[in-house]
Design an enzyme around this catalytic site. Structure first.
Site, short mmCIF file in Angstrom:
data_model
loop_
_atom_site.label_atom_id
_atom_site.label_comp_id
_atom_site.label_asym_id
_atom_site.label_seq_id
_atom_site.Cartn_x
_atom_site.Cartn_y
_atom_site.Cartn_z
N ALA A 37 0.86 -1.19 0.00
CA ALA A 37 0.00 0.00 0.00
C ALA A 37 0.90 1.24 0.00
O ALA A 37 0.78 2.13 0.84
CB ALA A 37 -0.96 0.01 1.19
N HIS A 39 3.14 4.59 -0.60
CA HIS A 39 2.91 6.01 -0.82
C HIS A 39 4.28 6.70 -0.88
O HIS A 39 5.32 6.02 -0.81
CB HIS A 39 2.04 6.59 0.30
CG HIS A 39 2.52 6.26 1.69
ND1 HIS A 39 3.71 6.72 2.20
CD2 HIS A 39 1.99 5.45 2.65
CE1 HIS A 39 3.88 6.26 3.43
NE2 HIS A 39 2.85 5.47 3.72
N HIS A 42 7.13 5.67 1.55
CA HIS A 42 7.90 4.47 1.19
C HIS A 42 8.86 4.78 0.03
O HIS A 42 10.02 4.35 0.05
CB HIS A 42 6.96 3.35 0.73
CG HIS A 42 5.96 2.90 1.74
ND1 HIS A 42 4.61 3.19 1.63
CD2 HIS A 42 6.07 2.17 2.88
CE1 HIS A 42 3.96 2.65 2.65
NE2 HIS A 42 4.82 2.03 3.42
N GLN A 66 2.37 -9.01 13.74
CA GLN A 66 2.51 -7.71 14.40
C GLN A 66 1.18 -7.00 14.58
O GLN A 66 1.13 -5.87 15.09
CB GLN A 66 3.52 -6.82 13.67
CG GLN A 66 3.05 -6.30 12.31
CD GLN A 66 4.19 -5.64 11.57
OE1 GLN A 66 5.16 -6.27 11.15
NE2 GLN A 66 4.11 -4.32 11.42
N GLY A 152 11.69 4.19 8.06
CA GLY A 152 11.21 5.57 8.20
C GLY A 152 11.16 6.02 9.66
O GLY A 152 10.82 5.24 10.55
N ALA A 181 7.75 11.65 5.46
CA ALA A 181 7.09 12.33 4.33
C ALA A 181 5.69 12.73 4.79
O ALA A 181 4.97 11.93 5.39
CB ALA A 181 7.02 11.41 3.12
N LEU A 189 2.29 10.85 6.01
CA LEU A 189 1.71 9.88 5.08
C LEU A 189 1.71 8.51 5.73
O LEU A 189 2.66 8.13 6.43
CB LEU A 189 2.51 9.84 3.78
CG LEU A 189 2.57 11.16 3.00
CD1 LEU A 189 3.32 10.96 1.69
CD2 LEU A 189 1.16 11.71 2.72
N SER A 190 0.62 7.78 5.52
CA SER A 190 0.49 6.43 6.09
C SER A 190 -0.50 5.65 5.24
O SER A 190 -1.49 6.21 4.75
CB SER A 190 -0.04 6.52 7.52
OG SER A 190 -0.48 5.25 7.97
N ARG A 192 -2.56 3.76 6.38
CA ARG A 192 -3.81 3.77 7.14
C ARG A 192 -4.61 5.07 6.95
O ARG A 192 -5.78 5.12 7.35
CB ARG A 192 -3.53 3.54 8.63
CG ARG A 192 -3.06 2.12 8.93
CD ARG A 192 -3.04 1.81 10.41
NE ARG A 192 -2.88 0.39 10.66
CZ ARG A 192 -1.73 -0.22 10.98
NH1 ARG A 192 -0.62 0.49 11.08
NH2 ARG A 192 -1.68 -1.51 11.18
P1 AMP Z 1 4.89 0.09 6.51
O1 AMP Z 1 4.58 -0.34 5.12
O2 AMP Z 1 3.86 0.97 7.11
O3 AMP Z 1 5.30 -1.05 7.40
O4 AMP Z 1 6.17 1.00 6.41
C1 AMP Z 1 7.34 0.55 5.77
C2 AMP Z 1 8.45 1.54 6.01
O5 AMP Z 1 8.08 2.82 5.49
C3 AMP Z 1 8.73 1.73 7.50
O6 AMP Z 1 10.13 1.86 7.68
C4 AMP Z 1 8.02 3.03 7.79
O7 AMP Z 1 8.57 3.75 8.87
C5 AMP Z 1 8.22 3.77 6.49
N1 AMP Z 1 7.24 4.85 6.35
C6 AMP Z 1 5.89 4.75 6.44
N2 AMP Z 1 5.32 5.96 6.31
C7 AMP Z 1 6.33 6.85 6.13
C8 AMP Z 1 6.38 8.26 5.95
N3 AMP Z 1 5.30 9.03 5.92
N4 AMP Z 1 7.61 8.84 5.80
C9 AMP Z 1 8.74 8.08 5.85
N5 AMP Z 1 8.74 6.75 6.02
C10 AMP Z 1 7.55 6.13 6.16
#
Ligand code: AMP
Length: 285
Positions: A37, A39, A42, A66, A152, A181, A189-190, A192
């Site tokens: 997912a 953005h 990532h 998790q 991140g 970001a 950004l997330s 979620r």
């Molecule tokens: P996730 O897919 O949510 O597990 O995130 C994968 C990686 O992307 C992790 O290292 C997160 O910390 C990083 N990440 C998620 N959102 C952001 C963001 N807005 N800015 C920078 N890194 C991010």
């Protein structure tokens, strides 16, 4: 690069064969673990990996261990074809998208727990979450054998847990943190954020504004306890249903600071629920 030319492997053996071939050829390899997912947050990490290494591997794995029993594992957004297109555009060289059976074959019995830094904040609010993260990240790092892995700062506590884990287990990889970001209104950004309704979306940015003001107040010498309480009250007044924490902590060990005025460096971290969406964010003091 078109998505068609960006290979996707699903087994540890294929991943090791490709990374091994690159390293034998003298190429450094960067690694960005994700749950898909994707953005801009990532993608910024993939660009960072490419700046540090000739080759970039991105893993996509929605790790069941998790997520808590009442969390969003089933609903978590998944779209591998879209992710592959975005990754091709930023120069990713390989996607590793293992199945749950590849990661956790029958008989799997090991859990990695990191004491101390895993325990407060999200560790307290999401029991078992960091054991799931530490276990899967240890596996991913050992499977990939990259030179550098990028995580991140959005998940700031996770980054500190991973630094501890890699140091303690002598995993031979450099850990690099990438900046958060954000959307133009400051919302981190997330994946979620997709859960937020149109009415909730503008309220969500209040989390970043509350943290920004908290940092300013702490720099001005205001007492930690007062600054934290004010930020919590403000989020609840803005429409957040629950605030798990807003806390100033030591930047590496996440030790509690305050209740009086503090000296930088510190980190202010927050988690709060808006509607059905749990948001986290953090800022440096
Ligand atoms: P996730 O897919 O949510 O597990 O995130 C994968 C990686 O992307 C992790 O290292 C997160 O910390 C990083 N990440 C998620 N959102 C952001 C963001 N807005 N800015 C920078 N890194 C991010």
């Amino acid at each position: 690069m078109s998505p068609a030319s960006l290979p996707i492997v699903r087994t540890v053996a294929e991943l090791r064969a490709q990374v091994g071939a690159w390293r034998t050829a003298g190429d450094r390899v960067g690694f960005v673990p994700t749950m898909g997912a994707l953005h801009e947050g990532h993608l910024s990490l993939v660009r960072l990996a490419k700046a540090k290494a000739k080759r970039a591997v991105v893993s996509i794995f929605v790790n069941p261990t998790q997520f808590g029993p009442n969390e969003d594992f089933a609903a978590y957004p998944r779209n591998e074809a879209r992710d592959a297109g975005l990754l091709a555009d930023v120069g990713c060289d390989l996607i590793y998208a293992p199945t749950a059976a590849e990661m956790y074959p029958s008989g799997f019995a090991t859990t990695v727990t990191v004491a101390g830094v895993s325990e407060p904040l999200d560790g307290a609010a999401r029991p078992g979450h960091f054991a799931g993260v530490a276990t899967v990240v240890a596996k991913l790092l050992l499977q990939c054998g990259a030179d550098v892995a990028v995580f991140g700062e959005k998940d700031y506590q996770q980054l500190q847990v991973i630094r501890r884990l890699v140091a303690d287990l002598d995993i031979d990889v450099e850990i690099l943190g990438g900046p958060i970001a954000r959307a133009p209104d400051g919302l981190a950004l997330s994946s979620r954020n997709a859960y937020l309704s149109d009415a909730e979306r503008p309220i969500a940015a209040e989390l970043h504004r509350a943290l920004t003001d908290a940092v300013e107040a702490l720099r001005a010498g205001r007492p930690v306890a007062e600054v934290e309480a004010q930020a919590v009250a403000r989020l609840l007044a803005a429409g957040f249903a629950r605030v798990d924490y807003v806390e100033a902590r030591g930047p590496a060990d996440l030790a509690r600071l305050g209740p009086g005025p503090i000296q930088p460096p510190a980190r202010v971290l927050a988690a709060a629920v808006l509607g059905k969406t749990r948001l986290i964010d953090n800022l440096a003091v």
